[in-house]
Structure formats: C-alpha cells, structure tokens
Design an enzyme around this catalytic site. Structure first.
Site, PDB file in Angstrom:
ATOM      1  CE  LYS A   1      -0.487   0.253   5.038  1.00 13.36           C
ATOM      2  NZ  LYS A   1      -1.440   0.349   6.170  1.00 13.36           N
TER       3      LYS A   1
ATOM      4  CE1 TYR B   1      13.852  31.876   3.540  1.00 12.62           C
ATOM      5  CE2 TYR B   1      13.944  29.483   3.359  1.00 12.62           C
ATOM      6  CZ  TYR B   1      13.815  30.726   2.763  1.00 12.62           C
ATOM      7  OH  TYR B   1      13.663  30.824   1.405  1.00 12.62           O
TER       8      TYR B   1
ATOM      9  NE  ARG C   1      -6.473   1.310  11.664  1.00 12.22           N
ATOM     10  CZ  ARG C   1      -5.215   1.135  11.257  1.00 12.22           C
ATOM     11  NH1 ARG C   1      -4.333   2.121  11.366  1.00 12.22           N
ATOM     12  NH2 ARG C   1      -4.827  -0.026  10.770  1.00 12.22           N
TER      13      ARG C   1
ATOM     14  CG  MET D   1      10.436  23.542  -1.038  1.00 12.68           C
ATOM     15  SD  MET D   1       9.256  24.526  -1.964  1.00 12.68           S
ATOM     16  CE  MET D   1       8.061  24.930  -0.690  1.00 12.68           C
TER      17      MET D   1
END
Length: 371
Positions: free
Chosen positions: A45, A260, A141, A312
């Site tokens: 998956k 940053y 779940r 990024m």
C-alpha cells in the site's frame, strides 16, 4: 563498487533515491522463515511505502514466489495487477461506488470492515470473489464489533474467505494489549468464523511468536528495512539510500547567521556546504539544527551537522572539519550506517512516515538495484 566511491567533478542538482531490491528480497525471505509455517503476504500500500508498488510487487512475485498482496485502495490494486497475474490482491479500505469498476476489472478482493460496506457488497457481488472480513479486537479503528457480528446471519458469515484484525502495540513485546487482542481475536473468530483462515499480524506482530502469526502474516514495513521490533536488534537489511549533491561550499565568518529565521549563528569561523535536498523532497524540517549528513572523502566517512533551518530545496551543513570536500560531492542522508530508523529518531517522527514522504517524491533520481 562502494556506494561512497568518489568520482571526478560532476555538477548534478537532483537528490537521488536508491532502492536495493536484493535487500528487500532478503528481508522478505528472512521474514518468511520467522513466521513459518504461516503463509507470507506482502503489503504494498501507499505505492509500496513510496518505492513503487508495481516494481516491488513484481520483484516479490518473480523473486520470492509471493502470491498474496495487500493494498489500501482499489486504484493501487489496479496498478500492480498486470505485474502479478494470478496473485490475490486484497484491498484494506474496502469497496464502494468509487471503486466498484476496478474490483470487477481486476478481480480484487475487498476487506469488509463495516455493516454498511457489507450491505453494499451484497448488492454488488463479484463472481469468483469471496471478501475478507475485518473484526475489531482492540485498536478501535476499522472493523466489525461483536454487536455487529451478532446481527449477521449464518449465510452472511459463510460469504467470507478470511477473517483479519490488526494489532495496536505489537512493537512493544510485553505490552498488555498484545495478549488482550490475541485473546479477543481468537474468541471472536472461533465463535463466528470457525475454520476460516485468519490473519492478525503485520510485520511487528511477526516477532511475537507463532500464536500471533495465525494462518497468514501481512509483511510490510520490516520488508522495507524498518525495525518494527525495536526491543531487539534490527535483523532487516537497509533497503534505501538517499543522497544529494553539494551545490556550493563557502566560508561562514564568526557571528554570521544561517538559514531562515536565523536559528544558527557561527561561534567561530566555519565552512559550510549547501546540499540540494529539503523538505520539498520529503526530508523532515524537524532535522533543522539536529540532523546529520555524511560525506565520503579520502576513503573515509565524515559526519556533518545540519545547521539552520531545513528549507524547501536545500540544507546547509557544517563541513569545517572535512578537508578536500568539493562541489559535486554527495551528502548521504540515509544509508546502511544511518538508516531510516536513525533519521526518524533524530527527526522525532517514525520511519514509516519518513519512508512514505521520501519515496513518493518525484524530484528524486530513482535507481533500482537488482543484480
């Protein structure tokens, strides 16, 4: 040739993801021995945790005689079906109007987890397919609760081909939930589905013993090299390597800031390397000021620290003590000596999430190793 072999200067800009299919096969075969005599099956998956489900499924099908696969959605089953003719593909999220056509076209097997989905199935049964039922054993779940099972008729119960559940705490060997869920699962399956094949465990449950393996184990994360049993030394081989090229090397004078938000300031004169990978490639931003990068220079592996914020597209690392490092060299972010589990630990996440994020990124140069 070592993965750290250094070449003459080349200017590359893209990060690289290498997937060693030989090691993946070795992991799968070792897990088969651990769970024997239970039947092994492969969880592919999330596009095989981002490693390309079509490639992984075909490799296991041809290289390890794997004929049972698990995906989350029918669209994933449709992708791998042409690569594994005759294999059974089970769909964990089940069947609905948005996927019925794919189930019919590719003869996929749905996992039925709610009374509502079962009613849908009864109205849209597919010839030759017997669904799997999932029962709730403690994870709370997806799955039928006992109150739901009590409402099923004898004919309803006979429609299913297998009964499954899922463990909540199998990565903690002595957690009380393991025994609780095993007992609950066994009680419910014997009461409502006597004689039906059963599957309780995924990779982490494979190491809890034969009682947890039942008839089939759903092998996933461990197959990809992740340590799903952290209470013991990881027996899996590392499957993925992530590396990225250095784009620039420059001096960082004492007192200057990096990245940053200026979260790092040089206490002394430093040398920095800007490496072409960032959170846009799936590298966790939480590695800012704590992550590690490794460089192979002069036949020796050197560790460098990520300094400043992961951005990024780039990370900045301190290479002051690495002599002769140059533009074009590769920094290694995941490899045999610093695995997904190690990176995830430093990033305060789990290796499952890390692999999924890295694996599905399209900016990587992707190389498969299968000799």
């Amino acid at each position: 040739m070592s993965i750290f072999t250094r070449t003459n200067l080349h200017i590359n800009t893209r990060p690289v993801l290498e997937i060693n299919l030989n090691k993946l096969l070795n992991n799968y075969k070792m897990l088969c021995e651990v769970i024997a005599p239970a039947t092994p099956s492969a969880v592919v998956k999330d596009d095989a945790y981002g490693l390309d489900a079509a490639v992984v499924a075909k490799t296991l099908y041809e290289g390890a005689n794997c004929y049972d696969f698990w995906v989350a959605h029918a669209v994933e089953g449709a992708k791998i079906a042409p690569q594994i003719p005759g294999a059974q593909i089970n769909v964990l999220q089940g069947i609905g109007e948005d996927s019925l056509e794919l189930f019919e076209q590719y003869q996929l097997t749905p996992v039925i987890s709610s009374p509502e989905m079962f009613e849908f199935w009864k109205k849209h049964q597919i010839s030759g397919i017997r669904p799997i039922i999932q029962i709730e054993s403690g994870l709370n779940r997806l799955g039928f609760r006992e109150a739901d099972l009590q409402k099923l008729s004898r004919a309803d119960l006979k429609m299913f081909s297998m009964v499954i559940s899922h463990l909540a705490c199998a990565d903690e060997k002595d957690h009380f939930m393991n025994e609780y869920q095993l007992n609950t699962f066994n009680r419910l399956r014997h009461k409502y589905f006597a004689g039906l094949p059963a599957s309780l465990s995924a990779s982490d449950g494979a190491f809890l013993g034969a009682d947890f393996c039942c008839n089939m184990v759903r092998l996933g994360a461990a197959m990809y090299g992740i340590n799903t049993a952290p209470y013991r030394q990881n027996q899996m081989e590392n499957v993925v390597t992530v590396k990225a090229p250095v784009l620039q090397i420059t001096d960082l004078p004492k007192g200057q800031f990096v990245g940053y938000s200026a979260t790092y300031r040089a206490a002394t004169n430093r040398k920095i390397a800007i490496v072409s990978i960032g959170y846009g490639d799936g590298l966790p931003r939480s590695l800012s000021n704590v992550g590690k990068v490794f460089f192979a220079v002069k036949n020796k592996l050197h560790e460098a620290r990520i300094i400043g914020r992961v951005s990024m597209d780039n990370v900045i690392c301190d290479v002051t003590d690495i002599e002769q490092i140059k533009v074009g060299d590769y920094g290694y972010f995941v490899f045999d000596g610093y695995t997904l589990d190690d990176v995830a630990r430093d990033a305060s996440t789990i290796s499952y999430e890390l692999l999924s994020r890295l694996g599905k990124n399209t900016r990587f140069v992707r190389n498969y190793i299968l000799k």
